[in-house]
Design an enzyme around this catalytic site. Structure first.
Site, PDB file in Angstrom:
ATOM      1  N   LYS A  81     -14.152  -8.626   6.370  1.00  0.00           N
ATOM      2  CA  LYS A  81     -14.798  -8.898   5.081  1.00  0.00           C
ATOM      3  C   LYS A  81     -14.880 -10.407   4.902  1.00  0.00           C
ATOM      4  CE  LYS A  81     -14.058  -7.718   0.161  1.00  0.00           C
ATOM      5  NZ  LYS A  81     -13.168  -6.948  -0.751  1.00  0.00           N
ATOM      6  N   SER A 156     -15.486  -3.438  -3.333  1.00  0.00           N
ATOM      7  CA  SER A 156     -16.232  -4.604  -2.886  1.00  0.00           C
ATOM      8  C   SER A 156     -16.297  -4.762  -1.371  1.00  0.00           C
ATOM      9  CB  SER A 156     -15.619  -5.865  -3.489  1.00  0.00           C
ATOM     10  OG  SER A 156     -14.288  -6.053  -3.020  1.00  0.00           O
ATOM     11  N   SER A 180     -11.181  -1.639  -3.980  1.00  0.00           N
ATOM     12  CA  SER A 180     -12.225  -2.209  -3.120  1.00  0.00           C
ATOM     13  C   SER A 180     -12.095  -1.864  -1.640  1.00  0.00           C
ATOM     14  CB  SER A 180     -12.273  -3.727  -3.293  1.00  0.00           C
ATOM     15  OG  SER A 180     -12.866  -4.058  -4.522  1.00  0.00           O
TER      16      SER A 180
END
Lengths: 474, 58
Positions: A81, A156, A180
């Site tokens: 990420k 996310s 997330s």
């Protein structure tokens, strides 16, 4: 075992790599080719590190050939990420504000993965600074769901979920402040583990909320999450939240049956505090039957209202997030997308009194959950009350969240795939445990995956199957 | 701060959101205010927050 290299699990691939039957270079090339062919449909990567990945894979191959196999992650291609700092490589938070941000050091978790021989394929899409939702006003487009690119992958850690489900990374790193990791794991049909707070260092990861942020692995299976945890977990004396505790053998805890395991179901969370889609409720009840057949007992329990956990989590996230971003939001608000900008700005309105009271209420909630978990070993519930909605239509700020209680408490929580709805979109199951009993949570996830056939179903993507971007944006 | 207008509250933060941001920001802040009322109490004066200061054990 999958015959496609890109759909192998870490457990499958590492067994072949260890014995020289699978080349890390060939494996990495297969992933890079698949990313080049298909990621234009999903936008899961912000940056692909082709040359570096091939060089790392070549080094891994040479080390293994020389008898220096380091463990199950040696030669395994993964994604990060894009809030994980990478030395000399841009780390953007998917934001124009950090478009040219090039850290000088790897995050501690990234350094651990590299030391274990993992091959970093690239940096993955995220909601801006890990908050808000899918946005079309950022320098890069939002990631899409591989089960249907017109739908949300969740967030996310959106690119992490999409890439792992689509076979564009064998595993990925996500972060979880309110769900997330588990949210995108849920909507992309993979396993995503939010470890106990303190197990994994947060140092070198762009923060959102210091007391709620967790780093964690996202993989196709719980077994792969266990293999990742073995490398990732460990005390970091320079992370104030890091726990100095013994690290168990996560993979060794897997297997066996569930006899004697006591499962508690806070049914009011998803039957009255929020309303689940009927197919999700039905799948959940089916999952409890599976666990009963494996020897576990299942009992309904009562916890405080889900909305209270969500509200306290929101207040703390808002206040801590604004403390981080306030200066930038005053000086250069135009460098944020609308969703991130507004969500973080709202934190300016949380008073000191409210923040302290939220932390007092949090302490009370932790105590209540700890008491409840003296009579059960695990808590289970759906991860999300709905399947993936159409891209752009989801607002994570609205309504109670089934994932936030475990950011509030810091307890470990895993999302696994619990089948599919009539439209072929994944349904999920969330398994939470007591602090530092992540191995039991992963054992329960692994047992369910091996007792069901859901891990045999993958999304279908083809080079000819691109989705018109304009259609999805509407 | 119910007696302050929302615009005055925004000004007090030093933020300068776009005019078109204001309705959405106000909705988010109203949700925060509702949550804030929920955690206000009543509670014992002695009830400590989770973030109470702790030193590492020797």
């Amino acid at each position: 075992m999958s015959s496609d290299l890109h759909f192998m699990t870490i457990a499958e691939a590492s067994a072949l790599i260890k014995t020289g039957k699978l080349s890390p270079v060939e494996l990495t090339k297969a992933f890079l080719a698949r990313i080049a062919a298909l990621d234009s449909q999903l936008d899961s990567y912000l940056m692909v590190l082709g040359e570096q990945a091939l060089a790392d894979a070549g080094r891994a191959e040479a080390e293994i050939a020389a008898g220096g196999w380091k463990g199950p992650l040696h030669g395994i291609p993964i994604g990060l990420k894009d809030i994980y700092n990478t030395a000399g490589i841009r780390t953007t938070g998917h934001s124009a504000l950090f478009k040219d941000h090039v850290p000088t050091e790897d995050a501690v978790t990234v350094a651990r993965l590299r030391a274990a021989g993992a091959v970093v394929l690239g940096k993955l899409a995220t909601w801006e600074f890990a908050i808000g939702g899918a946005s079309f006003d950022l320098p890069w487009p939002p990631a899409r769901n591989p089960w249907n690119p017109l739908h949300e992958p969740g967030g996310s850690s959106s690119g992490s979920g999409a890439a792992v489900a689509a076979g564009l990374a064998m595993a990925a790193m996500g972060t979880d402040t309110g769900g997330s990791i588990r949210g995108p794991a849920s909507w992309c049909g993979i396993a995503g583990h939010k470890p106990t707070y303190g197990y994994l260092s947060r140092r070198g990861i762009l923060p959102l909320s210091f007391s709620l942020d967790h780093a964690g692995p996202m993989c196709w299976t719980s077994e792969d999450c266990a293999l990742m945890m073995q490398v990732l977990a460990g005390h970091d004396p320079m992370d104030a939240g890091s726990a100095n505790v013994p690290i168990p053998d996560f993979a060794a805890a897997l297997g066996g049956n569930m006899t004697g395991m006591r499962i508690g179901v806070p049914r009011h969370f998803f039957e009255s505090d929020v309303t689940c889609e009927p197919e999700i409720l039905s799948a959940f009840n089916g999952a409890m039957d599976v666990y009963r057949s494996l020897g576990a007992t299942v009992t309904d329990i009562a916890l405080p209202p889900l909305g209270l956990f969500t509200d306290v989590n929101s207040l703390i996230t808002a206040a801590e997030g604004f403390a981080i971003h306030g200066d930038w939001l005053r000086k250069t608000p135009e460098l944020y997308g609308e969703r991130g900008r507004l969500r973080i700005m709202a934190g300016a309105f949380v008073s000191a009194e409210t923040f302290v009271n939220a932390q007092r209420e949090r302490a009370r909630l932790v105590s209540v959950v700890a008491q409840a978990m003296t009579s059960v070993d695990l808590l289970m519930m759906p991860t999300r009350q709905m399947v993936a909605p159409v891209l752009g239509g989801y607002d994570s700020a609205i309504g109670p969240s089934l994932t936030r209680p475990f950011n509030m408490t810091g307890y470990p929580a895993l999302s696994i795939c619990n089948g599919f709805n009539g439209a072929g979109l994944p349904i999920s199951l969330q398994i939470a445990g007591r602090p530092f009993e992540d191995h039991l949570v992963l054992k329960a996830g692994d047992a369910f995956e091996k007792a069901t056939n859901f891990r045999k179903i993958r999304p279908t993507l083809s080079a000819a199957g691109a989705t018109p971007m304009s259609a999805a944006a509407n | 701060m119910p007696d302050m207008t929302f615009a005055a509250r925004v000004a007090a933060t030093g933020l300068s959101p776009k005019p078109e941001d204001m309705p959405k920001l106000q909705a988010l802040v109203e949700d925060m205010d509702r949550a804030a009322a929920l955690v206000r109490g009543p509670r014992s004066y002695a009830e400590e927050p989770l973030s109470a200061f702790r030193l590492p054990t020797p």
